[in-house]
Scaffold this motif. Structure first.
Motif, PDB file in Angstrom:
ATOM      1  N   ARG A 234      45.116  33.516  34.302  1.00 53.62           N
ATOM      2  CA  ARG A 234      45.862  32.873  35.696  1.00 53.62           C
ATOM      3  C   ARG A 234      45.851  31.379  35.755  1.00 53.62           C
ATOM      4  O   ARG A 234      44.794  31.341  35.595  1.00 53.62           O
ATOM      5  N   LYS A 235      46.809  30.383  35.788  1.00 58.11           N
ATOM      6  CA  LYS A 235      47.268  29.983  36.264  1.00 58.11           C
ATOM      7  C   LYS A 235      46.899  28.391  35.030  1.00 58.11           C
ATOM      8  O   LYS A 235      46.200  27.377  35.610  1.00 58.11           O
ATOM      9  N   LYS A 236      45.890  29.275  33.866  1.00 57.60           N
ATOM     10  CA  LYS A 236      45.777  28.259  33.070  1.00 57.60           C
ATOM     11  C   LYS A 236      44.475  28.262  33.247  1.00 57.60           C
ATOM     12  O   LYS A 236      43.970  27.010  32.409  1.00 57.60           O
ATOM     13  N   GLN A 237      43.811  28.615  34.343  1.00 56.48           N
ATOM     14  CA  GLN A 237      42.136  28.220  34.625  1.00 56.48           C
ATOM     15  C   GLN A 237      40.951  28.895  35.005  1.00 56.48           C
ATOM     16  O   GLN A 237      39.611  28.418  35.012  1.00 56.48           O
ATOM     17  N   ASP A 238      42.160  30.626  35.590  1.00 54.62           N
ATOM     18  CA  ASP A 238      40.897  31.091  35.967  1.00 54.62           C
ATOM     19  C   ASP A 238      41.205  32.484  35.270  1.00 54.62           C
ATOM     20  O   ASP A 238      42.351  32.932  34.515  1.00 54.62           O
ATOM     21  N   LEU A 239      39.819  32.549  34.932  1.00 56.08           N
ATOM     22  CA  LEU A 239      39.751  33.666  33.948  1.00 56.08           C
ATOM     23  C   LEU A 239      39.229  35.204  34.680  1.00 56.08           C
ATOM     24  O   LEU A 239      38.173  34.804  35.208  1.00 56.08           O
ATOM     25  N   TYR A 240      39.848  36.419  34.421  1.00 54.99           N
ATOM     26  CA  TYR A 240      39.152  37.886  34.916  1.00 54.99           C
ATOM     27  C   TYR A 240      38.632  38.514  33.702  1.00 54.99           C
ATOM     28  O   TYR A 240      39.386  38.582  31.961  1.00 54.99           O
ATOM     29  N   MET A 241      38.230  39.451  33.750  1.00 55.81           N
ATOM     30  CA  MET A 241      37.242  40.734  33.255  1.00 55.81           C
ATOM     31  C   MET A 241      36.847  41.747  33.460  1.00 55.81           C
ATOM     32  O   MET A 241      36.981  42.196  34.640  1.00 55.81           O
ATOM     33  N   TRP A 242      38.007  42.548  33.105  1.00 55.44           N
ATOM     34  CA  TRP A 242      38.094  43.993  33.146  1.00 55.44           C
ATOM     35  C   TRP A 242      37.110  45.080  32.326  1.00 55.44           C
ATOM     36  O   TRP A 242      37.533  44.785  31.280  1.00 55.44           O
ATOM     37  N   LEU A 243      36.632  45.632  32.827  1.00 49.70           N
ATOM     38  CA  LEU A 243      35.806  46.539  31.710  1.00 49.70           C
ATOM     39  C   LEU A 243      36.337  48.050  32.044  1.00 49.70           C
ATOM     40  O   LEU A 243      36.149  48.375  33.436  1.00 49.70           O
TER      41      LEU A 243
ATOM     42  N   PHE B 293      19.353  45.974  39.632  1.00 51.52           N
ATOM     43  CA  PHE B 293      20.226  46.829  39.709  1.00 51.52           C
ATOM     44  C   PHE B 293      20.038  48.626  39.610  1.00 51.52           C
ATOM     45  O   PHE B 293      21.158  49.227  40.207  1.00 51.52           O
ATOM     46  N   GLU B 294      18.843  48.880  40.347  1.00 51.56           N
ATOM     47  CA  GLU B 294      18.340  50.066  40.740  1.00 51.56           C
ATOM     48  C   GLU B 294      18.677  50.338  42.435  1.00 51.56           C
ATOM     49  O   GLU B 294      18.084  51.209  42.456  1.00 51.56           O
ATOM     50  N   THR B 295      18.980  48.930  43.128  1.00 53.24           N
ATOM     51  CA  THR B 295      19.002  49.217  44.036  1.00 53.24           C
ATOM     52  C   THR B 295      19.808  50.094  44.826  1.00 53.24           C
ATOM     53  O   THR B 295      19.440  50.443  45.891  1.00 53.24           O
ATOM     54  N   GLU B 296      20.715  49.587  45.084  1.00 53.57           N
ATOM     55  CA  GLU B 296      22.844  49.306  45.285  1.00 53.57           C
ATOM     56  C   GLU B 296      22.991  50.368  44.164  1.00 53.57           C
ATOM     57  O   GLU B 296      22.543  50.675  43.122  1.00 53.57           O
ATOM     58  N   PRO B 297      23.950  51.868  45.114  1.00 53.05           N
ATOM     59  CA  PRO B 297      24.751  52.455  44.288  1.00 53.05           C
ATOM     60  C   PRO B 297      26.213  52.156  43.272  1.00 53.05           C
ATOM     61  O   PRO B 297      26.425  52.382  41.944  1.00 53.05           O
ATOM     62  N   GLN B 298      26.230  50.270  43.897  1.00 52.50           N
ATOM     63  CA  GLN B 298      27.773  50.389  43.191  1.00 52.50           C
ATOM     64  C   GLN B 298      26.625  49.457  41.997  1.00 52.50           C
ATOM     65  O   GLN B 298      27.359  49.082  40.418  1.00 52.50           O
ATOM     66  N   TYR B 299      25.353  48.695  41.720  1.00 50.06           N
ATOM     67  CA  TYR B 299      24.793  48.090  40.884  1.00 50.06           C
ATOM     68  C   TYR B 299      24.614  49.053  39.518  1.00 50.06           C
ATOM     69  O   TYR B 299      24.793  48.885  38.484  1.00 50.06           O
ATOM     70  N   LYS B 300      23.782  50.389  40.100  1.00 49.16           N
ATOM     71  CA  LYS B 300      23.936  51.468  39.093  1.00 49.16           C
ATOM     72  C   LYS B 300      25.180  52.071  38.373  1.00 49.16           C
ATOM     73  O   LYS B 300      24.602  51.681  37.012  1.00 49.16           O
ATOM     74  N   LEU B 301      26.949  52.347  39.147  1.00 47.51           N
ATOM     75  CA  LEU B 301      27.023  52.397  38.227  1.00 47.51           C
ATOM     76  C   LEU B 301      27.973  50.734  36.791  1.00 47.51           C
ATOM     77  O   LEU B 301      28.008  51.182  35.764  1.00 47.51           O
ATOM     78  N   LEU B 302      26.957  50.248  37.516  1.00 45.73           N
ATOM     79  CA  LEU B 302      27.997  48.492  36.482  1.00 45.73           C
ATOM     80  C   LEU B 302      26.826  48.764  35.778  1.00 45.73           C
ATOM     81  O   LEU B 302      26.891  48.106  34.204  1.00 45.73           O
TER      82      LEU B 302
ATOM     83  N   LEU C 229      29.586  36.756  35.631  1.00 47.17           N
ATOM     84  CA  LEU C 229      30.587  37.377  36.074  1.00 47.17           C
ATOM     85  C   LEU C 229      29.828  38.245  38.193  1.00 47.17           C
ATOM     86  O   LEU C 229      29.315  38.411  38.411  1.00 47.17           O
ATOM     87  N   ASN C 230      31.605  37.630  38.094  1.00 49.87           N
ATOM     88  CA  ASN C 230      31.324  37.649  39.988  1.00 49.87           C
ATOM     89  C   ASN C 230      31.620  38.885  40.536  1.00 49.87           C
ATOM     90  O   ASN C 230      33.077  39.201  40.233  1.00 49.87           O
ATOM     91  N   PRO C 231      32.056  40.286  40.594  1.00 51.99           N
ATOM     92  CA  PRO C 231      31.905  41.487  40.893  1.00 51.99           C
ATOM     93  C   PRO C 231      33.124  41.485  41.943  1.00 51.99           C
ATOM     94  O   PRO C 231      32.758  41.066  42.773  1.00 51.99           O
ATOM     95  N   VAL C 232      34.368  42.172  41.365  1.00 49.07           N
ATOM     96  CA  VAL C 232      35.484  41.759  42.601  1.00 49.07           C
ATOM     97  C   VAL C 232      35.950  43.203  43.342  1.00 49.07           C
ATOM     98  O   VAL C 232      35.249  43.695  44.252  1.00 49.07           O
ATOM     99  N   LYS C 233      35.679  44.005  42.709  1.00 44.06           N
ATOM    100  CA  LYS C 233      36.174  45.261  42.580  1.00 44.06           C
ATOM    101  C   LYS C 233      35.861  46.218  41.746  1.00 44.06           C
ATOM    102  O   LYS C 233      36.447  46.769  41.277  1.00 44.06           O
ATOM    103  N   LEU C 234      35.586  47.970  42.800  1.00 46.13           N
ATOM    104  CA  LEU C 234      34.744  49.099  41.217  1.00 46.13           C
ATOM    105  C   LEU C 234      36.249  49.594  41.659  1.00 46.13           C
ATOM    106  O   LEU C 234      36.814  50.121  42.743  1.00 46.13           O
ATOM    107  N   PHE C 235      36.607  50.650  40.606  1.00 46.29           N
ATOM    108  CA  PHE C 235      38.238  51.392  40.695  1.00 46.29           C
ATOM    109  C   PHE C 235      37.712  52.783  40.066  1.00 46.29           C
ATOM    110  O   PHE C 235      37.043  53.070  39.079  1.00 46.29           O
ATOM    111  N   SER C 236      38.369  53.575  40.218  1.00 47.42           N
ATOM    112  CA  SER C 236      37.761  55.365  40.055  1.00 47.42           C
ATOM    113  C   SER C 236      38.155  56.309  39.107  1.00 47.42           C
ATOM    114  O   SER C 236      37.904  56.636  38.264  1.00 47.42           O
TER     115      SER C 236
END
Length: 306
Positions: free
Chosen positions: A106-115, A157-166, A223-230
């Motif tokens: 985005r805008k030739k300067q911001d990069l986002y990654m989807w997994l 990564f084992e402390t919180e559920p979102q980190y376990k999923l990541l 990697l700065n996580p933004v949002k998790l989707f189902s």
């Protein structure tokens, strides 16, 4: 002669026991029945790696570096930004891939990654920060192309559920399957995923010796996580990072801070000029204006009489 014959028979029996021959074919087999093949490659993970139009040269080099590190990937041409993200699931189905890694610029300067885990999900969106490619770093580490990596995850990564999923999603995407046709059957480098400042830091190291000596290879990125989707590239949001600040908003805040510094400096300069002895602040007293008006009138009348 009898003893020699007995010894030969014993040796033949031992050879037949140690090295058995191939299994005989079945006596009856239908013509349409396929022959069973021995398959070693059971974990068939295929990752589709591509980017959208609008990424800069550094982001493109980072994508090429990641392709070199993942022999189980499949490439794809750039995708138009006008298309919806649900089209990626169809692209993965056509390429016979069950994972997707997409770079969005985005805008030739911001990069986002989807997994994403195609087609059922989950998926995660990252903001990629502090990118350094292999060509930029020129580190001393080296590894064979196509070799399998060891994955090292931070205990956080084992402390919180979102980190376990990541952790599970990162392990399935970056882990090279065993007996993959394009991979090498040994380990000579290691991927580290560490959590610091609410971000995931990626590093790639070469294994020099068994005592734990390593040398960094590259690339580097955060990697700065933004949002998790189902779902895959969409669906119900499972988790949202409350510490995330968009790059556009951050740049706007920087500009406002610079503007406030300039305004404060101008105000301080005006205040210092007004309070300086003999400055403009002493000429703006109201009593001086009153008496000055009468003196000016009298001087004008005397000039007219003369």
């Amino acid at each position: 002669m009898t003893k020699v014959n007995k010894n030969l028979k014993r040796k033949r029996a031992q050879l037949t026991e140690v090295e058995p021959g191939p299994e005989p074919l079945p006596t009856v087999r239908y013509s349409d029945q396929p022959i069973e093949k021995k398959r070693k490659w059971t974990n068939k993970q295929r990752v589709l790696i591509f980017a959208t139009r609008g990424i800069n040269h550094r982001d493109r080099h980072l994508m090429e570096d990641i392709k070199k590190l993942m022999p189980h990937h499949k490439p794809e041409a750039k995708m138009e930004r006008s298309k919806t993200l649900s089209v990626v699931n169809e692209m993965c189905e056509m390429k016979n891939c069950n994972k997707a890694l997409m770079f969005e610029g985005r805008k030739k300067q911001d990069l986002y990654m989807w997994l994403s885990n195609v087609p059922n999900g989950p998926s995660v969106k990252f903001l990629v920060e502090n990118v350094s490619t292999m060509a930029e770093l020129k580190l001393t580490g080296n590894c064979l192309r196509g070799s399998r990596p060891l994955l090292s995850f931070d205990p956080t990564f084992e402390t919180e559920p979102q980190y376990k999923l990541l952790k599970e999603l990162l392990a399935q995407v970056f882990g090279v399957p065993k007996h993959h046709p394009k991979s090498q059957p040994f380990f000579d480098h290691i991927y580290t995923f560490c959590i610091l400042d609410k971000r995931i830091w990626f590093r790639n190291f070469q294994i020099l010796s068994e005592d734990g000596a390593v040398a960094e290879i590259g690339p580097r990125f955060v990697l700065n996580p933004v949002k998790l989707f189902s779902g895959s590239f969409g669906g119900v949001p499972l988790w949202e990072n409350s510490h995330y600040v968009s790059p556009a908003r951050y740049r706007q805040q920087v500009r406002l801070d610079a503007k406030s510094k300039y305004v404060n400096r101008v105000q301080q300069k005006a205040h210092a000029e007004a309070t300086r002895p003999g400055g403009a602040g002493y000429k703006l007293t109201p009593l001086e204006d009153i008496f000055r008006g009468d003196n000016v009138k009298k001087a004008g009348e005397l000039k007219k009489k003369k």
